[in-house]
Design a protein around this motif. Structure first.
Motif, PDB file in Angstrom:
ATOM      1  N   VAL A 217     -34.761 -22.329 -75.702  1.00  0.00           N
ATOM      2  CA  VAL A 217     -33.668 -23.013 -76.366  1.00  0.00           C
ATOM      3  C   VAL A 217     -32.920 -21.986 -77.203  1.00  0.00           C
ATOM      4  CG1 VAL A 217     -33.053 -24.819 -78.001  1.00  0.00           C
ATOM      5  CG2 VAL A 217     -34.969 -25.160 -76.444  1.00  0.00           C
ATOM      6  N   PHE A 218     -31.629 -21.794 -76.900  1.00  0.00           N
ATOM      7  CA  PHE A 218     -30.824 -20.867 -77.686  1.00  0.00           C
ATOM      8  C   PHE A 218     -30.520 -21.486 -79.040  1.00  0.00           C
ATOM      9  CE2 PHE A 218     -29.447 -19.289 -73.419  1.00  0.00           C
ATOM     10  CZ  PHE A 218     -30.096 -18.084 -73.538  1.00  0.00           C
TER      11      PHE A 218
ATOM     12  N   LYS B 145     -29.083 -15.324 -78.101  1.00  0.00           N
ATOM     13  CA  LYS B 145     -28.433 -14.900 -76.858  1.00  0.00           C
ATOM     14  C   LYS B 145     -28.101 -13.418 -76.906  1.00  0.00           C
ATOM     15  CE  LYS B 145     -25.123 -17.947 -76.695  1.00  0.00           C
ATOM     16  NZ  LYS B 145     -23.968 -18.730 -76.230  1.00  0.00           N
ATOM     17  N   LYS B 146     -27.649 -12.953 -78.066  1.00  0.00           N
ATOM     18  CA  LYS B 146     -27.291 -11.536 -78.178  1.00  0.00           C
ATOM     19  C   LYS B 146     -28.511 -10.656 -77.948  1.00  0.00           C
ATOM     20  CE  LYS B 146     -26.463  -9.721 -82.100  1.00  0.00           C
ATOM     21  NZ  LYS B 146     -25.980  -9.333 -83.411  1.00  0.00           N
ATOM     22  N   PHE B 147     -29.659 -11.048 -78.480  1.00  0.00           N
ATOM     23  CA  PHE B 147     -30.883 -10.271 -78.290  1.00  0.00           C
ATOM     24  C   PHE B 147     -31.305 -10.277 -76.822  1.00  0.00           C
ATOM     25  CE2 PHE B 147     -35.491 -10.102 -77.871  1.00  0.00           C
ATOM     26  CZ  PHE B 147     -35.745  -8.873 -78.453  1.00  0.00           C
TER      27      PHE B 147
ATOM     28  N   PHE C  55     -31.215  -7.034 -74.498  1.00  0.00           N
ATOM     29  CA  PHE C  55     -32.418  -6.513 -73.850  1.00  0.00           C
ATOM     30  C   PHE C  55     -32.188  -6.357 -72.342  1.00  0.00           C
ATOM     31  CE2 PHE C  55     -36.553  -7.135 -71.764  1.00  0.00           C
ATOM     32  CZ  PHE C  55     -37.240  -6.079 -72.331  1.00  0.00           C
ATOM     33  N   ALA C  56     -31.559  -7.344 -71.730  1.00  0.00           N
ATOM     34  CA  ALA C  56     -31.254  -7.251 -70.290  1.00  0.00           C
ATOM     35  C   ALA C  56     -30.309  -6.085 -70.016  1.00  0.00           C
ATOM     36  CB  ALA C  56     -30.653  -8.562 -69.790  1.00  0.00           C
ATOM     37  N   TYR C  57     -29.335  -5.861 -70.899  1.00  0.00           N
ATOM     38  CA  TYR C  57     -28.412  -4.739 -70.740  1.00  0.00           C
ATOM     39  C   TYR C  57     -29.149  -3.408 -70.848  1.00  0.00           C
ATOM     40  CZ  TYR C  57     -24.297  -1.795 -71.471  1.00  0.00           C
ATOM     41  OH  TYR C  57     -23.345  -0.823 -71.362  1.00  0.00           O
ATOM     42  N   ALA C  58     -30.081  -3.308 -71.797  1.00  0.00           N
ATOM     43  CA  ALA C  58     -30.860  -2.078 -71.945  1.00  0.00           C
ATOM     44  C   ALA C  58     -31.717  -1.824 -70.705  1.00  0.00           C
ATOM     45  CB  ALA C  58     -31.743  -2.154 -73.190  1.00  0.00           C
TER      46      ALA C  58
ATOM     47  N   GLU D 214     -20.698 -11.539 -75.279  1.00  0.00           N
ATOM     48  CA  GLU D 214     -21.419 -12.019 -76.465  1.00  0.00           C
ATOM     49  C   GLU D 214     -21.062 -11.193 -77.696  1.00  0.00           C
ATOM     50  OE1 GLU D 214     -23.511 -14.564 -77.294  1.00  0.00           O
ATOM     51  OE2 GLU D 214     -22.853 -15.352 -75.377  1.00  0.00           O
ATOM     52  N   LEU D 215     -20.969  -9.877 -77.537  1.00  0.00           N
ATOM     53  CA  LEU D 215     -20.590  -9.034 -78.672  1.00  0.00           C
ATOM     54  C   LEU D 215     -19.173  -9.350 -79.143  1.00  0.00           C
ATOM     55  CD1 LEU D 215     -22.006  -5.521 -77.739  1.00  0.00           C
ATOM     56  CD2 LEU D 215     -22.936  -7.189 -79.330  1.00  0.00           C
ATOM     57  N   CYS D 216     -18.254  -9.508 -78.196  1.00  0.00           N
ATOM     58  CA  CYS D 216     -16.868  -9.833 -78.553  1.00  0.00           C
ATOM     59  C   CYS D 216     -16.782 -11.210 -79.209  1.00  0.00           C
ATOM     60  CB  CYS D 216     -15.973  -9.786 -77.317  1.00  0.00           C
ATOM     61  SG  CYS D 216     -15.723  -8.118 -76.705  1.00  0.00           S
TER      62      CYS D 216
END
Length: 130
Positions: A4-5, A17-19, A23-26, A91-93
């Motif tokens: 659950v976000f 969501k950002k985390f 993590f997926a981006y890393a 998400e960052l934007c």
């Protein structure tokens, strides 16, 4: 259990969501560095990061060897990596623009409060009563 976000402070405040997308981006950038090392033939760390990040941003400044393995590894990397990179950057934007909008609204509200206070008659501003 399902994820659950926006979990409450007592559950998992770090699991946002950002985390998750960060993590997926890393992970994708790390996979891209491995593709650049093994398939594209780059060895310098700067070249590995440059290859991985620029391919995720769809510019691809460095090219690898013209081999079947390179094309296949790069294709899989792009198919998986570009959507993850796009979601993470979105998400960052979103967080930045939400912060910027909140600050702008607060700044405008304080200007309105100050200008409304200065428009009061002098007797009410100073607190003296006649």
């Amino acid at each position: 259990q399902h994820l659950v976000f926006g979990a409450g402070p007592s559950e998992r405040p770090w699991l946002t969501k950002k985390f998750i997308f960060g993590f997926a981006y890393a992970v994708v950038v790390t996979y891209g560095c491995l593709v650049a090392y093994y398939a594209a033939g780059y060895t310098a760390f700067v070249d590995l990061l440059l290859w991985s990040v620029t391919y995720l941003q769809t510019s691809g400044l460095l090219l690898g060897h013209y081999t079947f393995q390179n094309f296949m590894a790069t294709g899989v990397f792009l198919i998986v990596g570009i959507p993850i990179a796009a979601i993470f950057m979105a998400e960052l934007c979103d967080q930045y623009f939400d912060y910027h909008e909140r600050v702008t609204i607060q700044r405008r509200a304080s200007i309105i409060r100050v200008s409304a206070a200065t428009m009061l008659p002098l007797s009410r501003r100073s607190g003296c009563t006649l």
